[in-house]
Design a protein around this motif. Structure first.
Motif, mmCIF file in Angstrom:
data_model
loop_
_atom_site.group_PDB
_atom_site.id
_atom_site.type_symbol
_atom_site.label_atom_id
_atom_site.label_comp_id
_atom_site.label_asym_id
_atom_site.label_seq_id
_atom_site.Cartn_x
_atom_site.Cartn_y
_atom_site.Cartn_z
ATOM 1 N N SER A 2 0.788 -1.218 0.199
ATOM 2 C CA SER A 2 -0.043 -0.158 0.044
ATOM 3 C C SER A 2 1.048 1.077 -0.071
ATOM 4 O O SER A 2 1.991 1.334 0.229
ATOM 5 C CB SER A 2 -0.890 0.111 1.314
ATOM 6 O OG SER A 2 -0.024 0.231 2.374
ATOM 7 N N ILE A 3 0.183 2.352 -0.176
ATOM 8 C CA ILE A 3 1.090 3.587 -0.413
ATOM 9 C C ILE A 3 1.530 3.982 1.034
ATOM 10 O O ILE A 3 2.501 4.506 1.331
ATOM 11 C CB ILE A 3 0.329 4.756 -1.043
ATOM 12 C CG1 ILE A 3 1.081 6.022 -1.223
ATOM 13 C CG2 ILE A 3 -0.987 5.302 -0.239
ATOM 14 C CD1 ILE A 3 0.599 6.939 -2.090
ATOM 15 N N ARG A 6 4.507 1.987 1.609
ATOM 16 C CA ARG A 6 5.682 2.386 1.219
ATOM 17 C C ARG A 6 6.158 3.680 1.647
ATOM 18 O O ARG A 6 7.183 3.902 1.984
ATOM 19 C CB ARG A 6 5.241 2.690 -0.421
ATOM 20 C CG ARG A 6 5.152 1.402 -1.127
ATOM 21 C CD ARG A 6 4.654 1.444 -2.565
ATOM 22 N NE ARG A 6 5.223 2.643 -3.456
ATOM 23 C CZ ARG A 6 4.392 2.969 -4.226
ATOM 24 N NH1 ARG A 6 3.282 2.700 -4.766
ATOM 25 N NH2 ARG A 6 4.944 3.901 -5.181
ATOM 26 N N SER A 102 13.714 2.112 -3.088
ATOM 27 C CA SER A 102 12.363 1.714 -2.285
ATOM 28 C C SER A 102 12.439 2.867 -1.101
ATOM 29 O O SER A 102 11.252 2.998 -0.562
ATOM 30 C CB SER A 102 12.126 0.613 -2.028
ATOM 31 O OG SER A 102 13.086 -0.082 -1.356
ATOM 32 N N LEU A 122 8.672 6.001 -3.839
ATOM 33 C CA LEU A 122 7.315 6.857 -3.820
ATOM 34 C C LEU A 122 7.571 8.294 -4.183
ATOM 35 O O LEU A 122 8.401 8.982 -4.261
ATOM 36 C CB LEU A 122 7.274 7.270 -2.061
ATOM 37 C CG LEU A 122 5.604 7.597 -1.886
ATOM 38 C CD1 LEU A 122 4.411 6.548 -2.140
ATOM 39 C CD2 LEU A 122 5.733 8.153 -0.387
ATOM 40 N N ASP A 138 2.779 8.829 -7.131
ATOM 41 C CA ASP A 138 1.913 8.104 -6.224
ATOM 42 C C ASP A 138 0.923 9.050 -5.379
ATOM 43 O O ASP A 138 -0.121 8.304 -4.966
ATOM 44 C CB ASP A 138 2.957 7.028 -5.566
ATOM 45 C CG ASP A 138 3.815 6.161 -6.218
ATOM 46 O OD1 ASP A 138 3.044 5.292 -7.092
ATOM 47 O OD2 ASP A 138 5.049 6.316 -6.164
ATOM 48 N N TRP A 139 1.414 10.120 -5.119
ATOM 49 C CA TRP A 139 0.611 11.049 -4.367
ATOM 50 C C TRP A 139 0.861 12.479 -4.772
ATOM 51 O O TRP A 139 1.978 12.667 -5.110
ATOM 52 C CB TRP A 139 1.443 10.811 -2.931
ATOM 53 C CG TRP A 139 0.649 11.638 -1.950
ATOM 54 C CD1 TRP A 139 -0.502 11.455 -1.114
ATOM 55 C CD2 TRP A 139 1.037 12.930 -1.384
ATOM 56 N NE1 TRP A 139 -0.563 12.389 -0.221
ATOM 57 C CE2 TRP A 139 0.373 13.463 -0.299
ATOM 58 C CE3 TRP A 139 2.080 14.061 -1.933
ATOM 59 C CZ2 TRP A 139 0.503 14.803 0.323
ATOM 60 C CZ3 TRP A 139 2.092 15.258 -1.180
ATOM 61 C CH2 TRP A 139 1.342 15.272 -0.146
#
Length: 172
Positions: A2-3, A6, A102, A122, A138-139
């Motif tokens: 999941s975000i 991460r 990562s 991310l 991702d965000w």
């Protein structure tokens, strides 16, 4: 993964400058001096991240004494300037710090940031990012670059680690 998971794994946040730490505008004075405006809110977010043990770095395509000064004020030791290939700069920074991609987040706003956003564990962006970057990230912050987007990203990372409330309570 999941975000949130991460985000919890992040040990380094690398930031672009123009369009992320600033609103992307560059001002020139009559004497040729370059001026940029930085958000104090972003600065506090960076300080909170550092208190939580997350290192912050800057990777920018331009060279500016102003960026070096702001980084020094915030205790940001890793400042990579004049690098057009930001993905490669991020890879080199990770290697030097013995980090996996990562474990790194990268926040950018425009096409030169795309490779780093995709490579990072991310990818983060600002509300006024170009469409291709926004789609790859991702965000995305609710705020434009230079207007608290970095602060919101810092709070997102701290929340994922369960440290936001504790760090904020230090101001009570």
């Amino acid at each position: 993964m999941s975000i949130a998971d991460r985000a919890n794994a992040i040990r380094l946040l690398a930031l672009d400058v123009d369009g992320v730490l600033t609103d992307g505008r560059i001002y020139y004075g009559n004497s040729g001096e370059e001026l940029k405006a930085f958000s104090i809110k972003d600065g506090l977010g960076i300080k909170l991240l550092q208190k939580a043990g997350i290192e912050v770095a800057i990777i920018t395509g331009r060279n500016s004494h102003i960026v070096a000064r702001r980084a020094a004020e915030l205790g940001i030791g890793e400042v990579v300037q004049g690098r057009e290939d930001k993905r490669e700069a991020l890879v080199e920074l990770c290697r030097a710090k013995s980090l996996q991609l990562s474990e790194c987040a990268y926040m950018g706003d425009d096409l030169p940031d795309l490779g780093a956003i995709i490579a990072a564990g991310l990818g983060l962006t600002v509300a006024d990012a170009c469409a291709r970057v926004a789609a790859a990230a991702d965000w995305c912050s609710r705020f434009n670059g230079g207007c608290g987007a970095v602060r919101e990203a810092c709070e997102f990372l701290l929340e994922a680690r369960g440290q936001k409330a504790t760090l904020e309570s230090g101001f009570l």
